[in-house]
Design an enzyme around this catalytic site. Sequence first.
Site, PDB file in Angstrom:
ATOM      1  CG  ASP A 405     -46.630 -37.933  -3.818  1.00 36.84           C
ATOM      2  OD1 ASP A 405     -47.277 -37.326  -2.945  1.00 36.84           O
ATOM      3  OD2 ASP A 405     -46.743 -37.680  -5.036  1.00 36.84           O
ATOM      4  CD  GLU A 408     -51.442 -37.705   1.346  1.00 39.69           C
ATOM      5  OE1 GLU A 408     -50.590 -36.817   1.231  1.00 39.69           O
ATOM      6  OE2 GLU A 408     -51.573 -38.634   0.525  1.00 39.69           O
ATOM      7  CG  ASP A 483     -50.665 -32.676  -5.726  1.00 42.17           C
ATOM      8  OD1 ASP A 483     -49.427 -32.679  -5.746  1.00 42.17           O
ATOM      9  OD2 ASP A 483     -51.353 -33.706  -5.811  1.00 42.17           O
TER      10      ASP A 483
END
Length: 799
Positions: A405, A408, A483
Amino acid sequence: MITNTEIEKRGNQQPDHIVDFKQENDKLHFTTQNGVILELTILRDSAIRFRYATEHVFEPDFSYALNDDVNSGYNELSVEEETAAYIVSTSKINIHIKKSNLKVKITDKEGTVISEDELGFHWEENYDYGGNIVKMSKVCHSGESYYGMGDKASHTNLKGKRVNNWVTDSYAYGKDQEPLYKAIPFYVGLNQNMAYGVFFDNSFSTYFDFANEKRNVTSFWADGGEMNYYFFYGPKMGQVVEAYTDLTGVPELPPLWALGFHQSKWSYYPEKKVKDLAATFRKLEIPCDAIYLDIDYMDGFRCFTWDKQRFPDPKKMIQELEADGFKTVTMIDPGIKIDRDYWVYQEAMENEYFCRRADGPHFKGKVWPGECKFPDFTNPEVREWWAGLYKEMIADMGVHGVWNDMNEPAVMEVPTKTANLDVRHDYDGHRCSHRKAHNVYGMQMVRATYNGIKKYTFPKRPFVLTRAAYSGTQRYCATWTGDNVATWEHLWIANVQMQRMALSGYSFVGSDIGGFAEQPNGELFARWMQLAIFHPFCRVHSSGDHGDQEPWSFGQEITGIVRKFIELRYKLLPYIYTTFYKYIKDGLPMIQSLVFYDQEDTQTHFRTDEFLFGEQMLVCPVQEPNAQGRRMYFPKGNWYNYWTDEVISGGVEKWVSAPLHVIPFYIKEGAMIPKYPVQQYVGEKEIKELEIDIYFKEGMENSEVYEDQQDGYDYKKGRFSLRRFRLRGKENELIIQQFKDGNYITTYDIFKLSFHGLPFTIGIVEVDNEEVSPEDIKLNGNNSIEISKDFTELHIIGK
């Protein structure tokens, strides 16, 4: 975002006339007076690479997106020089390259225009960073439509939209918000019923304008790098997606448990809560295969550590969960806490594995542990080190899967939400700034994770999940759409995102069921679960700060509905597994938008809600509260209502009944759908017989069932079972032929064939040309029979 007009006002440059042409086997070079080179590479008769250089110089040719094993080779290649253009011909297309300005026009062999340059290639020098802003503009024809582009939260048809690819932590994103978590710069165009594809392989921030600024122009551009794109011609959408998927790759078969139902939350802790969760699943008999541990299992959010207060003996807990049928999946983020006493930090510092800023200091950013440094996953040495860090977690502790997670990478308390653009990266020897490496950072992290998990789970298959991705990331892992929010709008968004991702070569995808942010009510949760069981990756995940979001959290009625649909998921596992096999083998999307299924029907071009799961299931979620039904479009063919066996002929929009315990779900006429018995987890029961639902068709239909040991790699050595069925229905008879491949011996010997829609009463049954008695096949009226799995031909004749 820079617009076409702004670039033109600021002085773009364009190629002028061609002064030189050279051919070297499958590569053709066209050079202009002002130093532009167009390199044309013929990959296949219908797959062409276009690569442009300025100042006579190409950048080093390197891409993270491409599969190592790309099919190439063509049947025909010729170049003809005419007065105004060069014409490059393959057996499928003609490519016209205008001598005066290097503009390209692509036609089929009959001369129909598939795609053509408008301004074509142009560029502007980037004075802020160096290099060029590179751009391509093409004519948008009347009626042309566009699809793909990954996880965009917008209508499946992108006509009139503009999107940006810059992987971004987009908490609680909204409809049409840009950019999101993934950069997949690939789209499928549909022009005059001819499909083509464009993959702009450029890892800088890229932009696509689908007739938004100018209604007759579609364009794409990047903040740096080369104009380097691949063109794929169909004319069917399936051929385009197959070619792109072949270029960027597919994953290995996942372990079957990875296709079961998974439960997650931020966060389940301490150990007692995890065990109570597992016990409740088994007590309520709601199937589940995996439980996820979010960041709170760690010691102060330090990756590869355990909080010994919350989890005093994680190895024992994982073993106990496994004994009850649960796999354990743990979260690992890229940010490494700055802590001189932390062994992962020490190793990375000693070996110079952290990213640095332009002037030398390490890049620092705040994430969950506080101040962190970030490994440079574009360095192969760092990837090898990172893979090795999983040894204790996987080989020693027994964790079954890993979830990457925040990759990015997400950085807190800065306006950009990510790393500074001057951060330096190795980029596998092609050193660059974060401007170029940003979109592939998460991809290279999860690549390293995949290599570690694969090594330490062997001889089992790995399971890895990522949030950030670039084209080709599907080779390594599953993904989810980030999300989202517990709203009806986000239920709609989840549906279109799945369709778009699958069309973009990434089928192993799901959403946070019920929404990550905020709290769904029971109706929304049930409707979302109904949709999600038809997604390849099926996981509930929520932020946890608003209440519980387990299947039993919304009262007895909703629990019963949710259980029913999770059980349906487990019944359909052999169908889902077979669909995954076809995705790997043929590049066939596991989820198909209606336009993919039938591009000739213009009614499908703007449908968002209906989709095919595999090739033989038609699904349409209910996406409004208090609904007892909805309008639904049926594509070509005849479709059986799964719940009632009512048959509806395609080409029409109809109102269909859908009370809360029902989702509109239809089976293609002629299909043979394999089913397992309901299990509480994959492998709980030995499969004693395979039930196959047979939906009668007057005519012919093909079906397949792929099976293996459900884990491990023996299937690559022939230990698989692939059964192909050919069904032929007539007015008073049904013939089913079976063709077998592979040497895996299934645990069952019997097929239970359940019939739907037989137009006659069963009279005579012949198996391999011998009539069998009703007792021998357990003939149950007109409903079912049981026969050996090894039959070659089944012949059923009406009375």
